[in-house]
Design an enzyme around this catalytic site. Structure first.
Site, mmCIF file in Angstrom:
data_model
loop_
_atom_site.group_PDB
_atom_site.id
_atom_site.type_symbol
_atom_site.label_atom_id
_atom_site.label_comp_id
_atom_site.label_asym_id
_atom_site.label_seq_id
_atom_site.Cartn_x
_atom_site.Cartn_y
_atom_site.Cartn_z
ATOM 1 N N ASP A 110 -5.567 18.035 -17.465
ATOM 2 C CA ASP A 110 -4.026 17.744 -16.513
ATOM 3 C C ASP A 110 -3.506 18.785 -17.481
ATOM 4 O O ASP A 110 -2.694 18.990 -18.781
ATOM 5 C CB ASP A 110 -3.744 16.760 -17.629
ATOM 6 C CG ASP A 110 -2.517 15.780 -16.954
ATOM 7 O OD1 ASP A 110 -1.408 16.791 -16.373
ATOM 8 O OD2 ASP A 110 -1.246 14.707 -17.511
ATOM 9 N N THR A 151 1.957 18.763 -12.714
ATOM 10 C CA THR A 151 2.876 18.832 -12.025
ATOM 11 C C THR A 151 2.687 20.369 -11.177
ATOM 12 O O THR A 151 2.081 21.070 -12.013
ATOM 13 C CB THR A 151 3.641 18.584 -13.028
ATOM 14 O OG1 THR A 151 4.089 19.224 -14.067
ATOM 15 C CG2 THR A 151 4.159 16.979 -13.333
ATOM 16 N N ARG A 188 9.366 19.502 -7.968
ATOM 17 C CA ARG A 188 9.580 18.548 -8.919
ATOM 18 C C ARG A 188 8.112 17.926 -7.896
ATOM 19 O O ARG A 188 8.616 16.963 -6.544
ATOM 20 C CB ARG A 188 10.600 17.094 -9.078
ATOM 21 C CG ARG A 188 10.121 16.187 -9.500
ATOM 22 C CD ARG A 188 11.793 15.460 -10.125
ATOM 23 N NE ARG A 188 11.805 16.261 -11.119
ATOM 24 C CZ ARG A 188 11.753 16.731 -12.360
ATOM 25 N NH1 ARG A 188 10.912 15.755 -13.396
ATOM 26 N NH2 ARG A 188 12.989 17.855 -13.381
#
Ligand code: DSN
Length: 432
Positions: free
Chosen positions: A214, A240, A249
C-alpha cells in the site's frame, strides 16, 4: 468579485466558482471562500495532504460528474460512455507507464476502497493477513478491529524493532512462519524509512503468501524516482492518488499479474463499488500526465530534501524523531524529550493557532491515547508544491519551536502567524 487570496490563479478559480455559487448557495460559498483563504495563508504540514494543480481541480468540478459508466472501457452497462472510455483508458495507460506495470484499475473511490477490493480479490473472509498495526504506523484498513479488515479477516501483526523503530525483516520473516498468512502487507501511514520491497517478497515467498504494497503515502516519491518501486516485487499494489502523487482524492490498484488483475477488476466492480466517479478518473488522468513530466522527478526529490532539512532543524531544536530521521516525505516527532508534559493534541492546537497545520500522531508504544498522543506527524509534500526549499524548512522548524516552547502563548502564536502569512505571500499557492 473582489480579490480573496492574493493568488491570481486561485482568485480566478475561486471567482469563477464562487460567482456561480454565491447566488445559488451563499452558505456553502462563504465556507468555500474561507477555505481558499485558509489554504493560501497557512503552512500545510499534514503528511497526507497536498495542493493539486488548477488543471486537476477544474477537471474534478466538471460535467463528467453527470455520467454513469458502470463497467470498464468497451464493456459498460450504460450508453453514452464513448468519451469516458477514452478518459479511463488514458488514466490506466498513464498510471501503468508511471509505475512500470501491466494492469491498473483506476476506479477505487479511495485508498481504503482500493484495499477492500484488494483483500476481496486475494483473500477469503477468515484468512490470515500479516500487517503492521496502526499504533506503530500502519493504516486502519490493514487490520484495525472496527474496520472491514479487522472484522472479516484474521489479522496477525509484526512490529517495529523497539530500539531502532524501523522494520526488522528477520522478525517479520519469523512472524510469517508463525502465522502462515495468505497475504502480507507493507506500506504505511506514519513510517519515515525506505521499504525494502524485495526483502518483503522473499518473506512472502517463503510462506506462499501474497505481498500487498500500500504505497498511498510514497506513491509520488516512487513515481518521481525518490523511493524504490514495489514492482516487480509486490503481487498487488494499492494507493491513494492525492498525497505525494498530487492528484484528486481517490484510489488505484496496480499489478503485473494477469490473474490478479482479473480478480481485482471483478472485486472493484461489481464487488465493492457501483458507478465509477468519472470526473475523478479524468482528474487522475490529468494528474498522472503531470507526474510523467520530468519536472515531477525534481518535485519528488525536493520533497525528500525538504523533509531532511526539516528533520535536521527539529533535532537541532531538541526534538526526537522516531527512527532518528527520515528517508521519505514525513517524520514522526516525539515531543517528550523537548517537554515531557507536551502532548500531540496541544501541539496541534497551538500550531494551528499560528497558521501551521499538522496532525497529532501516536509514536510507537505511545503511552497516551490516540486523541492525545506524544507525537506529531509532519510531511513536506504540500510545502514543496508551493516552492519552499531547504532554507525555508529551517525557518519553519524555528516557527514550530517558538510556538511549542511558549506553550501556545497567544502573543507568540499571533507573531508567528504574521510570519507564516509573510512566508505564504512569498510562496503563493499556484504562484508558479
Ligand atoms: N488518513 C490518511 C493519512 O493521513 O495518512 C491515510 O489514509
Amino acid at each position: 468579485m473582489t480579490n480573496t487570496t492574493e493568488s491570481p490563479v486561485l482568485d480566478k478559480m475561486s471567482c469563477t466558482l464562487l460567482e456561480t455559487l454565491e447566488s445559488a448557495d451563499p452558505q456553502v460559498a462563504a465556507s468555500m471562500a474561507a477555505e481558499a483563504k485558509r489554504q493560501q495563508f497557512t503552512l500545510e504540514l499534514i503528511a497526507s495532504e497536498n495542493h493539486v494543480s488548477p488543471a486537476v481541480m477544474h477537471t474534478m468540478g466538471s460535467w463528467l460528474t453527470n455520467k454513469y459508466a458502470e463497467g470498464y472501457p468497451g464493456k459498460r452497462y450504460y450508453g453514452g460512455c464513448e468519451f469516458h472510455d477514452q478518459i479511463e483508458d488514458l488514466a490506466r495507460d498513464r498510471v501503468k507507464e508511471m509505475f512500470g506495470c501491466s494492469y491498473a484499475n483506476v476506479q477505487p473511490h479511495s485508498g481504503a476502497n482500493a484495499n477492500v477490493a484488494a483483500f476481496m480479490a486475494l483473500c477469503k473472509p477468515g484468512d490470515t493477513i500479516l500487517s503492521l498495526p496502526i499504533s506503530s504506523g500502519g493504516h486502519l484498513s490493514h487490520g484495525l478491529k472496527p474496520n472491514f479488515s479487522g472484522t472479516f479477516y484474521n489479522i496477525e501483526s509484526y512490529d517495529l524493532d523497539s530500539e531502532t523503530e524501523t522494520l526488522d525483516y528477520d522478525h517479520i520473516a519469523k512472524r510469517a512462519l508463525e502465522t502462515n498468512p495468505k497475504m502480507i502487507i507493507c506500506g504505511y501511514s506514519a513510517y519515515s524509512r525506505t521499504i525494502d520491497f524485495a526483502r518483503f517478497r522473499e518473506i512472502a515467498d517463503s510462506v506462499g503468501a501474497y505481498l500487498m504494497a500500500d504505497i498511498a503515502h510514497i506513491a509520488g516519491l516512487v513515481a518521481g524516482g525518490a523511493h524504490p518501486s514495489p514492482f516487480p516485487h509486490a503481487h498487488i499494489v494499492t494507493s491513494t492518488t492525492h498525497k505525494t502523487l498530487r492528484g484528486p482524492r481517490g484510489g488505484i490498484i496496480l499489478t503485473d499479474d494477469e490473474e490478479v488483475a482479473k480478480l481485482v477488476d471483478r472485486k472493484v466492480f461489481p464487488g465493492s463499488q457501483g458507478g465509477p466517479l468519472m470526473h475523478i478518473i479524468a482528474a487522475k488522468a490529468v494528474a498522472f500526465g503531470e507526474a510523467l513530466q520530468p519536472s515531477f522527478k525534481t518535485y519528488a526529490k525536493q520533497i525528500v530534501k525538504n523533509a531532511n532539512a526539516l528533520a535536521d532543524a527539529l533535532v537541532a531544536h531538541g526534538y526526537r524523531l522516531c527512527s532518528g530521521g527520515t528517508d521519505n516525505h514525513l517524520m514522526l516527532v516525539d515531543l517528550r524529550p523537548r517537554d515531557a508534559e507536551l502532548t500531540g493534541a496541544d501541539a496541534e492546537d497551538w500550531l494551528g493557532a499560528a497558521g501551521i497545520v499538522v496532525n497529532k500522531n501516536g509514536i510507537p508504544n505511545d503511552p497516551r491515547k490516540p486523541m492525545v498522543t506524544s507525537g506529531l506527524r509532519l510531511g513536506t509534500a504540500a510545502l514543496t508544491t508551493r516552492g519552499l526549499v531547504e532554507a525555508d524548512m529551517v525557518l519553519v522548524a524555528s516557527l514550530i519551536d517558538r510556538v511549542l516552547a511558549s506553550s501556545g502563548d497567544a502573543d507568540v502564536c499571533s507573531k508567528v502567524c504574521s510570519e507564516v502569512h509573510a512566508l505564504c505571500e512569498k510562496y503563493p499557492l499556484y504562484g508558479h
